[in-house]
Scaffold this motif. Sequence first.
Motif, PDB file in Angstrom:
ATOM      1  N   GLU A  60      -6.309   3.940  -4.646  1.00  0.00           N
ATOM      2  CA  GLU A  60      -5.231   4.695  -4.003  1.00  0.00           C
ATOM      3  C   GLU A  60      -5.191   6.129  -4.529  1.00  0.00           C
ATOM      4  O   GLU A  60      -4.965   7.073  -3.763  1.00  0.00           O
ATOM      5  N   LEU A  61      -5.420   6.310  -5.813  1.00  0.00           N
ATOM      6  CA  LEU A  61      -5.467   7.653  -6.384  1.00  0.00           C
ATOM      7  C   LEU A  61      -6.631   8.456  -5.803  1.00  0.00           C
ATOM      8  O   LEU A  61      -6.497   9.656  -5.541  1.00  0.00           O
ATOM      9  N   ALA A  62      -7.758   7.784  -5.603  1.00  0.00           N
ATOM     10  CA  ALA A  62      -8.922   8.476  -5.031  1.00  0.00           C
ATOM     11  C   ALA A  62      -8.634   8.988  -3.633  1.00  0.00           C
ATOM     12  O   ALA A  62      -9.161  10.030  -3.219  1.00  0.00           O
ATOM     13  N   ALA A  63      -7.799   8.247  -2.905  1.00  0.00           N
ATOM     14  CA  ALA A  63      -7.453   8.670  -1.542  1.00  0.00           C
ATOM     15  C   ALA A  63      -6.444   9.808  -1.529  1.00  0.00           C
ATOM     16  O   ALA A  63      -6.330  10.528  -0.533  1.00  0.00           O
ATOM     17  N   LYS A  64      -5.709   9.989  -2.621  1.00  0.00           N
ATOM     18  CA  LYS A  64      -4.616  10.964  -2.636  1.00  0.00           C
ATOM     19  C   LYS A  64      -4.929  12.247  -3.412  1.00  0.00           C
ATOM     20  O   LYS A  64      -4.406  13.302  -3.101  1.00  0.00           O
ATOM     21  N   VAL A  65      -5.775  12.145  -4.446  1.00  0.00           N
ATOM     22  CA  VAL A  65      -5.996  13.286  -5.336  1.00  0.00           C
ATOM     23  C   VAL A  65      -7.353  13.920  -5.033  1.00  0.00           C
ATOM     24  O   VAL A  65      -8.399  13.299  -5.261  1.00  0.00           O
ATOM     25  N   LYS A  66      -7.335  15.108  -4.546  1.00  0.00           N
ATOM     26  CA  LYS A  66      -8.571  15.797  -4.207  1.00  0.00           C
ATOM     27  C   LYS A  66      -9.293  16.267  -5.466  1.00  0.00           C
ATOM     28  O   LYS A  66      -8.684  16.738  -6.419  1.00  0.00           O
ATOM     29  N   GLY A  67     -10.612  16.087  -5.472  1.00  0.00           N
ATOM     30  CA  GLY A  67     -11.420  16.579  -6.585  1.00  0.00           C
ATOM     31  C   GLY A  67     -11.542  15.641  -7.752  1.00  0.00           C
ATOM     32  O   GLY A  67     -12.148  15.999  -8.764  1.00  0.00           O
TER      33      GLY A  67
ATOM     34  N   ARG B 182       0.825  -1.207   0.000  1.00  0.00           N
ATOM     35  CA  ARG B 182       0.000   0.000   0.000  1.00  0.00           C
ATOM     36  C   ARG B 182       0.860   1.259   0.000  1.00  0.00           C
ATOM     37  O   ARG B 182       0.527   2.245  -0.662  1.00  0.00           O
ATOM     38  N   ARG B 183       1.956   1.231   0.732  1.00  0.00           N
ATOM     39  CA  ARG B 183       2.841   2.400   0.737  1.00  0.00           C
ATOM     40  C   ARG B 183       3.450   2.625  -0.643  1.00  0.00           C
ATOM     41  O   ARG B 183       3.626   3.762  -1.086  1.00  0.00           O
ATOM     42  N   GLY B 184       3.767   1.512  -1.348  1.00  0.00           N
ATOM     43  CA  GLY B 184       4.298   1.642  -2.702  1.00  0.00           C
ATOM     44  C   GLY B 184       3.283   2.261  -3.657  1.00  0.00           C
ATOM     45  O   GLY B 184       3.610   3.165  -4.437  1.00  0.00           O
ATOM     46  N   LEU B 185       2.030   1.780  -3.601  1.00  0.00           N
ATOM     47  CA  LEU B 185       0.988   2.355  -4.431  1.00  0.00           C
ATOM     48  C   LEU B 185       0.718   3.806  -4.057  1.00  0.00           C
ATOM     49  O   LEU B 185       0.457   4.655  -4.920  1.00  0.00           O
ATOM     50  N   SER B 186       0.781   4.075  -2.763  1.00  0.00           N
ATOM     51  CA  SER B 186       0.558   5.445  -2.285  1.00  0.00           C
ATOM     52  C   SER B 186       1.622   6.387  -2.842  1.00  0.00           C
ATOM     53  O   SER B 186       1.314   7.506  -3.270  1.00  0.00           O
ATOM     54  N   TYR B 187       2.862   5.923  -2.854  1.00  0.00           N
ATOM     55  CA  TYR B 187       3.955   6.748  -3.397  1.00  0.00           C
ATOM     56  C   TYR B 187       3.740   7.012  -4.876  1.00  0.00           C
ATOM     57  O   TYR B 187       3.919   8.143  -5.362  1.00  0.00           O
ATOM     58  N   LEU B 188       3.338   5.964  -5.633  1.00  0.00           N
ATOM     59  CA  LEU B 188       3.082   6.132  -7.054  1.00  0.00           C
ATOM     60  C   LEU B 188       1.904   7.072  -7.291  1.00  0.00           C
ATOM     61  O   LEU B 188       1.925   7.901  -8.207  1.00  0.00           O
ATOM     62  N   ALA B 189       0.877   6.955  -6.426  1.00  0.00           N
ATOM     63  CA  ALA B 189      -0.301   7.806  -6.571  1.00  0.00           C
ATOM     64  C   ALA B 189       0.018   9.270  -6.323  1.00  0.00           C
ATOM     65  O   ALA B 189      -0.626  10.165  -6.883  1.00  0.00           O
ATOM     66  N   MET B 190       1.032   9.533  -5.503  1.00  0.00           N
ATOM     67  CA  MET B 190       1.386  10.920  -5.202  1.00  0.00           C
ATOM     68  C   MET B 190       1.990  11.644  -6.398  1.00  0.00           C
ATOM     69  O   MET B 190       2.128  12.868  -6.377  1.00  0.00           O
ATOM     70  N   THR B 191       2.351  10.896  -7.445  1.00  0.00           N
ATOM     71  CA  THR B 191       2.876  11.558  -8.643  1.00  0.00           C
ATOM     72  C   THR B 191       1.758  12.259  -9.416  1.00  0.00           C
ATOM     73  O   THR B 191       2.036  13.095 -10.272  1.00  0.00           O
ATOM     74  N   ALA B 192       0.510  11.896  -9.133  1.00  0.00           N
ATOM     75  CA  ALA B 192      -0.632  12.549  -9.784  1.00  0.00           C
ATOM     76  C   ALA B 192      -1.004  13.803  -8.991  1.00  0.00           C
ATOM     77  O   ALA B 192      -1.397  13.707  -7.830  1.00  0.00           O
ATOM     78  N   LYS B 193      -0.887  14.950  -9.596  1.00  0.00           N
ATOM     79  CA  LYS B 193      -1.118  16.218  -8.896  1.00  0.00           C
ATOM     80  C   LYS B 193      -2.508  16.790  -9.134  1.00  0.00           C
ATOM     81  O   LYS B 193      -2.982  17.619  -8.363  1.00  0.00           O
ATOM     82  N   THR B 194      -3.164  16.383 -10.217  1.00  0.00           N
ATOM     83  CA  THR B 194      -4.478  16.917 -10.551  1.00  0.00           C
ATOM     84  C   THR B 194      -5.429  15.767 -10.885  1.00  0.00           C
ATOM     85  O   THR B 194      -4.983  14.651 -11.199  1.00  0.00           O
ATOM     86  N   PRO B 195      -6.752  16.005 -10.852  1.00  0.00           N
ATOM     87  CA  PRO B 195      -7.697  14.951 -11.258  1.00  0.00           C
ATOM     88  C   PRO B 195      -7.444  14.432 -12.665  1.00  0.00           C
ATOM     89  O   PRO B 195      -7.496  13.226 -12.905  1.00  0.00           O
ATOM     90  N   GLY B 196      -7.136  15.353 -13.593  1.00  0.00           N
ATOM     91  CA  GLY B 196      -6.870  14.924 -14.962  1.00  0.00           C
ATOM     92  C   GLY B 196      -5.668  14.019 -15.064  1.00  0.00           C
ATOM     93  O   GLY B 196      -5.670  13.025 -15.790  1.00  0.00           O
ATOM     94  N   HIS B 197      -4.615  14.350 -14.308  1.00  0.00           N
ATOM     95  CA  HIS B 197      -3.416  13.526 -14.297  1.00  0.00           C
ATOM     96  C   HIS B 197      -3.719  12.155 -13.707  1.00  0.00           C
ATOM     97  O   HIS B 197      -3.218  11.126 -14.181  1.00  0.00           O
ATOM     98  N   ALA B 198      -4.558  12.118 -12.673  1.00  0.00           N
ATOM     99  CA  ALA B 198      -4.928  10.842 -12.046  1.00  0.00           C
ATOM    100  C   ALA B 198      -5.640   9.939 -13.045  1.00  0.00           C
ATOM    101  O   ALA B 198      -5.376   8.723 -13.108  1.00  0.00           O
ATOM    102  N   ILE B 199      -6.551  10.522 -13.834  1.00  0.00           N
ATOM    103  CA  ILE B 199      -7.282   9.738 -14.830  1.00  0.00           C
ATOM    104  C   ILE B 199      -6.323   9.210 -15.893  1.00  0.00           C
ATOM    105  O   ILE B 199      -6.400   8.043 -16.301  1.00  0.00           O
ATOM    106  N   LEU B 200      -5.397  10.044 -16.342  1.00  0.00           N
ATOM    107  CA  LEU B 200      -4.426   9.611 -17.346  1.00  0.00           C
ATOM    108  C   LEU B 200      -3.580   8.453 -16.849  1.00  0.00           C
ATOM    109  O   LEU B 200      -3.426   7.432 -17.533  1.00  0.00           O
ATOM    110  N   ILE B 201      -3.022   8.610 -15.644  1.00  0.00           N
ATOM    111  CA  ILE B 201      -2.065   7.617 -15.171  1.00  0.00           C
ATOM    112  C   ILE B 201      -2.734   6.289 -14.862  1.00  0.00           C
ATOM    113  O   ILE B 201      -2.182   5.218 -15.149  1.00  0.00           O
TER     114      ILE B 201
END
Length: 461
Positions: A138-145, A93-112
């Motif tokens: 994991e992205l949903a938990a990290k990326v607001k909006g 989970r920490r590994g996925l969390s670290y990868l998810a932190m690379t997404a800074k915006t909702p659009g970036h989260a959807i792309l990645i």
Amino acid sequence: MSTETLPYQKPTLLQRFSSVCTAIVQRYLPDPFLFAAILTFVVFLIAMPVTQQSPMQMVDAFSGGFWKLLTFAMQMALVVVTGHAMASAPVFRRGLSYLAMTAKTPGHAILIVTVVSAIACWINWGFGLVVGAIFARELAAKVKGVDYRLLIASAYTGFLFWHAGLSGSVPLAIASGSNLEAVTSGAVTSPIPTSETLFSSMNLIIVLAMLVVIPLLNRSMHPAADQVVSISPDLLQDDKEEEEVDKSKLTPAERLEQSPWVNRLLALLGFTYIVSYFSDNGFALNLNIVNFIFLFTAILLHGTPKRLLKAVAEGTKNTAGILLQFPFYAGIMGMMVAKGPEGVSLAGAMSDMFVSISNEYTFPLFTFISAGIVNFFVPSGGGQWAVQAPIMMPAGAELGVPAAKTAMAIAWGDAWTNMIQPFWALPALSIAGLNAKDIMGFCIISLFASGTIIGLGLLIF
């Protein structure tokens, strides 16, 4: 989940269209089990006049096929359970969390999440289904909006790539040459290497075009800020902090449950086999080895038997839909392939109809469309090949269409309509805690876009 209350933003045309599709799906798409039940009734009623079989013969066909997916259903249930157990381990989970932190915006989260899921599904479809859904959480938990529904839908669109990838059952079947002449009614007599199917220029160009278009399309569908449906990060946390255990008060049995050495020795046993398997077979992934990797990784990462059992118990709650619905789809498949007195099956009649309106140039496109329709009722790559190969492969040969191209048209059709078939979405939905109607509105848009890309690829190349 909740709808964010934010300042109004004028939606784009694509956002409005996806909102309309989502609203229609939310209103009219039934629960996946009811969807399977309705398909059962539809196939039952249509197959009788088409194949000239009696109601009792269709009942026999349904019951005869009902249990034929038991092994597969168990494998899929284990994909969910072992994948959940692996992903819920703190280290993973920490590994996925670290990868998810690379997404800074909702659009970036959807792309990645779309790209990660597509690549994972291209490698192995079972692996991709689980990893995509877990990463989306994991992205949903990290990326607001970010819209949670679209995140999961984007993860599921990665499944479009599976049959053009390393675990594609059709290209692997014709490459192995096993029973090939009998399955294709004599149209193919020798194995066709993957260089002509998976790694052909046509297939690679379609894959690359999709890998560019589908992530951008998913990002463009993201609702305006005032329409976003989000989920509280607290609801995505499966594990809670464990209380410290006073080991001096434990019984011998309880000490064993808390011992890391049990897990370490089991992991040593399991990973010894995994290394041996890849040494002997190369990178040949199948559901059994994927589940084996998930399970023994979970055993190692959870540290003790007690933590592992807790994770497995949590994951098991998500398998109800798979266990209930897969037998019904097996029954539907039984009715689809049942032949009447004239040797005609419903699936065969569908394929014959498209053959009758095809020529040398349009045949791959119509093969793709017919495979997409058949897949709606027979959502199984192996089942699809068994149904269509005896019809499409000889017809393609007669028209002068290369066998490899006909086979890949079947493969792409099998993957294409999964976007509106909730059968394969069940593992991802179970992990996400959503219903099919939450994501299928977005998937309809991906269906149109991917169908256009694949259809053009089959016509041009």
